[in-house]
Design a protein around this motif. Structure first.
Motif, short mmCIF file in Angstrom:
data_model
loop_
_atom_site.label_atom_id
_atom_site.label_comp_id
_atom_site.label_asym_id
_atom_site.label_seq_id
_atom_site.Cartn_x
_atom_site.Cartn_y
_atom_site.Cartn_z
N GLY A 1 -15.15 6.80 -42.18
CA GLY A 1 -16.17 6.45 -41.19
C GLY A 1 -15.61 6.30 -39.79
N VAL A 2 -14.50 5.56 -39.67
CA VAL A 2 -13.90 5.35 -38.35
C VAL A 2 -13.35 6.67 -37.81
N GLY A 3 -12.74 7.48 -38.70
CA GLY A 3 -12.15 8.73 -38.25
C GLY A 3 -13.17 9.70 -37.69
N VAL B 1 -3.91 6.16 -43.83
CA VAL B 1 -3.65 7.53 -44.28
C VAL B 1 -4.86 8.43 -44.03
N THR B 2 -6.04 7.94 -44.39
CA THR B 2 -7.26 8.72 -44.18
C THR B 2 -7.52 8.94 -42.70
N LEU B 3 -7.30 7.92 -41.90
CA LEU B 3 -7.53 8.05 -40.46
C LEU B 3 -6.57 9.06 -39.84
N TYR B 4 -5.34 9.08 -40.32
CA TYR B 4 -4.36 10.06 -39.81
C TYR B 4 -4.82 11.48 -40.12
N VAL C 1 -12.50 1.66 -51.01
CA VAL C 1 -13.19 1.07 -49.87
C VAL C 1 -12.38 1.30 -48.59
N GLY C 2 -11.06 1.13 -48.67
CA GLY C 2 -10.23 1.38 -47.50
C GLY C 2 -10.26 2.83 -47.05
N ALA C 3 -10.23 3.76 -48.02
CA ALA C 3 -10.28 5.18 -47.68
C ALA C 3 -11.62 5.56 -47.05
N LEU C 4 -12.71 5.05 -47.61
CA LEU C 4 -14.03 5.36 -47.05
C LEU C 4 -14.19 4.75 -45.67
#
Length: 319
Positions: free
Chosen positions: A216-218, A57-60, A209-212
């Motif tokens: 970073g990747v995004g 979701v964050t990456l999107y 942790v998943g959102a952070l």
């Protein structure tokens, strides 16, 4: 000599015997490993899902910011090029799925190496890991360090904007890692330790942790998307990353409604169409303009860059 007959049994005796409660059958030893294995698999899937979903979701969301940046280089918005939420979601699925596949390979490799190391050390590695999991401060420090490392992408995003995407300013140094990890530990170790007190807090820790990680990747992908866009503006050629995130380029030679060639039959990049108008990038003049689709015919369409002479750069015909 007298003979004593045996006492007659009552006709309900058999029923009473059958009605007597039978002791619970002990669970077979061979069934226990299957239940433990099932529980272990479900536990792993739950942990992976609790991290992958917020990451995706964050990456999107961040890739949408990247799309806005890409089209801002051309002087238009994604909406003016016909990129709405539905179109963007469909394009980004081609990005998220390979990332999940690559992530699955990495996780599988780490698990395999961990299992091999545990076998080599005769279970000592597994005991150390289990002992560490039972110490909340250790888990909190590891999670905080990972959260700080996730900010490295955001830091380089700001650096890239400040340096006008100078590649030399984006070189990774050991001091940068020490700074972001140290800041992450200072900022998050106590909150993460407090979250570890309750099961709901532990689940929330995985989500954070998943959102952070997605942050970073995004931001790291956004930087590479911007660098690739500069190559499109300068050379008229896309990069593999832009193709992977769904940035579609289409080249054509324009004609008017009567079939007369326009712009000396030069190749034009079609960025998209919205409300009856094409968003077009003229690489030879390095300008972007819009043209009504009803009065424009796209001829010789192709999805790859046209052949240019060696050393070609966009803007060669700019006045």
């Amino acid at each position: 000599m007298s003979f004593q007959a045996p006492p007659l049994s009552s006709p309900n005796a058999g029923n009473r015997e059958s009605a007597a409660p039978t002791p619970a059958q002990p669970q077979k030893a061979e069934d226990q490993p299957h239940e433990e294995e099932k529980a272990g698999v479900l536990d792993v899937l739950e942990k992976v899902g609790s991290v992958v979903v917020p990451l995706g979701v964050t990456l999107y969301a961040l890739l949408y910011i990247g799309y806005q940046g890409i089209y801002s280089f051309f002087g238009v918005t994604p909406e003016q090029a016909g990129i709405d939420q539905a179109v963007l979601l469909g394009r980004l699925l081609g990005t998220l799925v390979p990332l999940l596949i690559a992530g699955g390979l990495v996780v599988g490799l780490i698990v395999s190496l961990g299992w091999l190391l545990n076998v080599i050390t005769r279970g000592w590695t597994g005991r150390v890991v289990q002992g560490s999991r039972q110490r909340p401060w250790i888990i909190a420090v590891i999670a905080a360090a990972w959260a700080g490392l996730s900010y490295l992408g955001y830091m380089y995003y700001l650096t890239a904007l400040a340096s006008n995407l100078d590649s030399k300013a984006l070189e990774l140094e050991a001091l940068d890692l020490v700074i972001v990890i140290g800041l992450g530990v200072l900022a998050y170790v106590v909150p993460f330790r407090l979250l570890r007190r309750k099961p709901l807090g532990r689940a929330g820790l995985k989500v954070l942790v998943g959102a952070l990680t997605g942050v970073g990747v995004g931001f790291a992908l956004i930087i590479q998307m911007f660098m690739g866009t500069l190559q499109v503006l300068e050379k008229g050629e896309t990069t593999a990353l832009l193709d992977a995130v769904g940035f579609q380029t289409q080249w054509a030679k324009l004609q008017d409604s009567s079939g007369k060639p326009l712009y000396d039959s030069r190749w034009m990049m079609i960025l998209g169409e919205r409300e009856g108008g094409y968003a077009i990038y003229d690489c030879d003049k390095a300008i972007t303009f819009r043209k009504f689709s009803e009065s424009t015919i796209l001829n010789e369409l192709q999805t790859y860059s046209p052949d240019r002479e060696a050393g070609f750069t966009c803007g060669s015909l700019a006045e």
